[in-house]
Design an enzyme around this catalytic site. Sequence first.
Site, PDB file in Angstrom:
ATOM      1  N   GLU A   1       0.869  -1.167   0.000  1.00  0.00           N
ATOM      2  CA  GLU A   1       0.000   0.000   0.000  1.00  0.00           C
ATOM      3  C   GLU A   1       0.908   1.220   0.000  1.00  0.00           C
ATOM      4  O   GLU A   1       1.567   1.521   0.993  1.00  0.00           O
ATOM      5  CB  GLU A   1      -0.939   0.056   1.202  1.00  0.00           C
ATOM      6  CG  GLU A   1      -1.885   1.249   1.110  1.00  0.00           C
ATOM      7  CD  GLU A   1      -2.673   1.525   2.363  1.00  0.00           C
ATOM      8  OE1 GLU A   1      -2.480   2.610   2.958  1.00  0.00           O
ATOM      9  OE2 GLU A   1      -3.464   0.649   2.759  1.00  0.00           O
TER      10      GLU A   1
ATOM     11  N   CYS B   1      -3.381   7.722   5.465  1.00  0.00           N
ATOM     12  CA  CYS B   1      -3.208   7.160   4.120  1.00  0.00           C
ATOM     13  C   CYS B   1      -4.311   7.617   3.175  1.00  0.00           C
ATOM     14  O   CYS B   1      -4.060   7.855   1.991  1.00  0.00           O
ATOM     15  CB  CYS B   1      -3.174   5.634   4.190  1.00  0.00           C
ATOM     16  SG  CYS B   1      -1.765   4.971   5.097  1.00  0.00           S
TER      17      CYS B   1
END
Length: 456
Positions: A232, A266
């Site tokens: 990620e 994020c």
Amino acid sequence: MTVLENRELTVLDPRTGEVASRVPVASAERCDEAVRAARAAASGWARTPAAERGAALHAAAQAVREAADELAALNTGETGKPADDARGGVDAGIGTLVQYAELGPVHRGRSLHGGWDATDLMIPEPRGVVAVLTPWNDPVAVAAGLIGAALATGNTVVHKPSERCPRTGRRFAELVAAHLPDGVLEIVDGDGAVGAELAGAPVDVVAHVGSTATGRRIAEVCARTGARALLENGGNDPLIVDDGVDPEWAAAQAALGSFANAGQICVSVERIYVHASVADPFLAALTREAQQWAQRIGPLVDRAHRNHVHGHVQGALDAGAHALTGGAVPDGPGAFYPPTVLIGCVPDMAVLCEETFGPVAPVRVVPDFATALREAGEDRYGLAATVLTADQAHAQAAWRELPVGTVKVNDVFGGAPGGASQPRRASGSGFGFGPELLDEMTAVKVVHLAAAPPPS
């Protein structure tokens, strides 16, 4: 700020500039030793019944629960994360460990419909040794997901926490490892060089949450070694504010997405596209929201990161954007940066086309929803996006057309427990969290069991 000197990491408290922690950096020999220990323990842990692995994770979750205040305080000292947010991250990590303690024992394969005289199965097996490289912005919650899923499915783990919060990451991993056999969870400390050493080691999976540049290097290494890369990476998440929405509500959503944890999440909102019909009241409300957030926002993780954030803002200002509030580096200690609202932004500005990862809300006024949708999708990242709209046709078009892994409609940080995410393009590859992460941590073996022929 993290300083590497004489093979020791020194982390400065971003609120005060004082020393928060010092941690020795692992040598190449220590990395090799950790991988060998995890490899030696892999067979025994894979053979451990799934229910026993789940019980160990339950016990680990309880240990983390009992140390929650300690972990939150370590996190606040190393990253500046506000106390309530830091505790929330620990609580999320506890929930994730419990989730995988429950899901691991019921993670299963499937039977196939073959001939009457044979049995055909597809069985998930652990991949082996998983190198877990975790970030600083939510160190407990992210580590709990990757480590928990790996352990629940019978893998062993070598964990390197971020060099920006090494004590937080190490303490969490120690609490978990105390409930596991020796070698099942190994810990190494260090900077990017140690992470690179670990990524290139003889492991079976490299699971990384962090920057796109680092993720790309890991993918290249894994292509050579044959390890599975679970990544990620960065994001540049858009927020679309459609015609007809309440501008006050939309501004509150935009502020939450842009300024929570000083924009260091994020899936923070990185760029905003607002319909011209609601632009004026939305911008006025967003400016008020930013000024209110300024009274309670924490610092950025360090001054180096603040320089990066302000560089994006200053570049936009130099190119013709205007700050409705914020936009200047404050005096005083630490790494604080004010919530900032920018208008007059154009697509080629770094603040719109790159990940800023700070409390900055760059706004682009667009004439219609179609333009917002097109510009929001013209990006090399593919992590997440949010759409605020009362038009169900627009909502449908958004989730169908935006090339991202997660689309949120009318809720900037919404999501049900157990939900997974699958980033796209420069934002990474593979599932994160949810039951699907168990699939990422396993490899499927096909088994065909035929009846033996009768004796002659």
